[in-house]
Every structure is written in C-alpha cells, then in structure tokens.
Design a protein around this motif. Structure first.
Motif, mmCIF file in Angstrom:
data_model
loop_
_atom_site.group_PDB
_atom_site.id
_atom_site.type_symbol
_atom_site.label_atom_id
_atom_site.label_comp_id
_atom_site.label_asym_id
_atom_site.label_seq_id
_atom_site.Cartn_x
_atom_site.Cartn_y
_atom_site.Cartn_z
ATOM 1 N N ASP A 166 28.704 13.030 6.762
ATOM 2 C CA ASP A 166 28.812 14.421 7.220
ATOM 3 C C ASP A 166 28.126 15.434 6.308
ATOM 4 O OD1 ASP A 166 30.560 14.072 5.115
ATOM 5 O OD2 ASP A 166 32.167 15.268 5.985
ATOM 6 N N GLN A 167 27.379 14.986 5.324
ATOM 7 C CA GLN A 167 26.678 15.895 4.422
ATOM 8 C C GLN A 167 25.257 15.393 4.188
ATOM 9 O OE1 GLN A 167 29.403 15.718 1.031
ATOM 10 N NE2 GLN A 167 30.088 17.810 1.440
ATOM 11 N N ASN A 168 24.364 16.333 3.970
ATOM 12 C CA ASN A 168 23.002 15.952 3.594
ATOM 13 C C ASN A 168 22.417 17.044 2.714
ATOM 14 O OD1 ASN A 168 21.252 17.817 5.467
ATOM 15 N ND2 ASN A 168 22.822 16.902 6.786
ATOM 16 N N PHE A 169 21.524 16.662 1.829
ATOM 17 C CA PHE A 169 20.898 17.626 0.937
ATOM 18 C C PHE A 169 19.586 17.062 0.421
ATOM 19 C CE2 PHE A 169 23.774 15.029 -1.606
ATOM 20 C CZ PHE A 169 23.024 14.691 -2.715
ATOM 21 N N VAL A 170 18.762 17.966 -0.109
ATOM 22 C CA VAL A 170 17.477 17.588 -0.689
ATOM 23 C C VAL A 170 17.383 18.171 -2.084
ATOM 24 C CG1 VAL A 170 14.970 17.784 -0.517
ATOM 25 C CG2 VAL A 170 16.341 17.503 1.564
ATOM 26 N N ASN A 171 17.120 17.321 -3.066
ATOM 27 C CA ASN A 171 16.859 17.754 -4.432
ATOM 28 C C ASN A 171 15.371 17.598 -4.724
ATOM 29 O OD1 ASN A 171 19.595 18.220 -4.886
ATOM 30 N ND2 ASN A 171 19.936 16.214 -5.800
ATOM 31 N N VAL A 172 14.822 18.525 -5.492
ATOM 32 C CA VAL A 172 13.412 18.461 -5.862
ATOM 33 C C VAL A 172 13.299 18.641 -7.366
ATOM 34 C CG1 VAL A 172 11.094 19.362 -5.454
ATOM 35 C CG2 VAL A 172 12.809 19.499 -3.632
ATOM 36 N N TYR A 173 12.461 17.819 -7.987
ATOM 37 C CA TYR A 173 12.289 17.849 -9.439
ATOM 38 C C TYR A 173 10.808 17.921 -9.773
ATOM 39 C CZ TYR A 173 16.802 15.523 -8.709
ATOM 40 O OH TYR A 173 18.064 15.177 -8.263
ATOM 41 N N TRP A 174 10.467 18.764 -10.756
ATOM 42 C CA TRP A 174 9.114 18.843 -11.268
ATOM 43 C C TRP A 174 9.125 18.277 -12.690
ATOM 44 C CZ3 TRP A 174 11.273 22.169 -7.891
ATOM 45 C CH2 TRP A 174 10.514 22.556 -6.763
ATOM 46 N N ILE A 175 8.407 17.179 -12.905
ATOM 47 C CA ILE A 175 8.409 16.488 -14.193
ATOM 48 C C ILE A 175 7.072 16.721 -14.885
ATOM 49 C CG2 ILE A 175 8.525 14.243 -15.342
ATOM 50 C CD1 ILE A 175 10.090 14.557 -11.964
ATOM 51 N N SER A 176 7.114 17.228 -16.112
ATOM 52 C CA SER A 176 5.890 17.483 -16.866
ATOM 53 C C SER A 176 5.106 16.191 -17.063
ATOM 54 C CB SER A 176 6.232 18.096 -18.227
ATOM 55 O OG SER A 176 5.109 18.093 -19.088
ATOM 56 N N ASN A 177 3.811 16.216 -16.745
ATOM 57 C CA ASN A 177 2.977 15.043 -16.968
ATOM 58 C C ASN A 177 2.755 14.792 -18.454
ATOM 59 O OD1 ASN A 177 2.569 14.291 -14.251
ATOM 60 N ND2 ASN A 177 0.958 15.822 -14.007
ATOM 61 N N ALA A 178 2.895 15.842 -19.271
ATOM 62 C CA ALA A 178 2.679 15.702 -20.709
ATOM 63 C C ALA A 178 3.899 15.146 -21.422
ATOM 64 C CB ALA A 178 2.278 17.042 -21.324
#
Length: 203
Positions: A166-178
């Motif tokens: 009954d729940q849904n969500f989206v997480n987004v992550y930006w990871i430094s290439n350095a």
C-alpha cells in the motif's frame, strides 16, 4: 504536527542561527543547548529541505558512531544517516525510527542495477513500532552535473523505486565521481514527514 521555520536570529550573538533556519516545533522558541558548541567547533553541515511543508534549513553533525551520523537541527530534531542514506529520524513527527538499507546501499554506492529489499520501522500514533518491508529496484541513471558548495560536481545519479502492498516511493542519490560519496539526495521518510532533500554544505 506542523513544523515552523525560524528565519531570524535567536537571542544569541551568532548570525549562524540565521543560516541554520531552525525547524522549530510549535511552542519551542529556544535553540537546543547542544547547538552552540557545534557552531563553535565549525561542525560539518547538511542542508535539508522538506518538500511537503516547504521548509528548509541546515543541520549540524553532532556525532558519528558505528558508521551512523547524527545531524542536529537547532531545536533538537535529528536525522540519522549511513554513508548519506537516511536510516532514521527523531523529532519530525511520526516518521522513520530505523531502517535496514544494506541491500540498497550496496547497489546505490556500487553503481549497479539490482532488485533489493529494505525494511522500515515506524512509530505509530499509539506509540507502537510498525515494521514495513519494501521491494525496490535500483538503477543507474547516468552521469549528471550538480552544484555543490558553489562548484559544479560530476556525479552518478542512482534511482531507487520501492513498493509495498500500500505504499510506494522513489529515492534519488547523486554520488560524486571523485569521492564516491553521496553529495545530494531525495529520500522518503514516511507518510507523515514525506520527502526530504539533502545536500552537502561542509565536511
């Protein structure tokens, strides 16, 4: 429970309280006494924003123990992170008490697609802890440039899409290439607190 943003300084000589933009709970007008020593020590800072309420502010690193970092707001609320991924919170309402994110963390930081499971514990209105499980898909969305501390930063964007019955969500992550660290994110804390964004301010 609504949150109030403090956009002017408290009864304190430091203008840092203006920058912190405290997320104050109703009736709580004074900063937590733990804040000033952290300001004096120039503790690392994390910029946060709650999308549902529109509030934003800066939290200070209070401690780091067993890989979990505790970030403190000026009124005493906290976010708990492990390598940039939120594993709990206190003081922002009936939100995320704890979580097991091991599978998702491996895929997000490793930069690969995976089907994972994560577990969340929420505090209910009856002061009981409710455990929820989610099936997730982690995907690499390619390289993106984001601005961190005024500097364009090359990152890899990872998207985590999660669902339960009954729940849904989206997480987004930006990871430094350095550095390989999460420098910016958008993460879900539960139905009450909603989505919070984070961005590195200082280390």
């Amino acid at each position: 429970m609504p949150l109030l943003a403090m956009t002017s300084g408290c009864a304190n000589d430091s203008n840092d309280f203006v920058e912190l933009q405290a997320l104050l709970q109703p009736g709580k007008a004074q900063p937590d006494p733990r804040i000033q020593p952290l300001l004096d020590a120039d503790a690392p800072r994390l910029q946060v924003g709650f999308l549902d309420s529109g509030l934003a502010g800066v939290m200070l690193l209070e401690n780091s123990r067993d890989g979990v970092r505790t970030w403190l707001s000026v009124d005493g609320a906290t976010l708990l992170t492990r390598q940039g991924m939120i594993v709990g919170e206190r003081g922002f309402g009936a939100g995320l008490m704890a979580s097991d994110i091991a599978q998702s963390m491996d895929a997000v930081l490793g930069g690969y697609r995976a089907e994972t499971v994560r577990f969340h514990s929420f505090l209910t209105g009856n002061d009981r802890t409710e455990m929820r499980s989610y099936k997730c898909v982690v995907e690499n969305r390619g390289d993106k440039i984001v601005t961190i501390r005024g500097t364009p930063t090359s990152t890899r964007m990872m998207r985590e899409t999660c669902n339960s019955t009954d729940q849904n969500f989206v997480n987004v992550y930006w990871i430094s290439n350095a550095s390989g660290q999460i420098v910016q994110s958008r993460q879900w804390l539960g139905d009450f607190a909603g989505v919070v964004t984070t961005r590195q301010v200082s280390e």
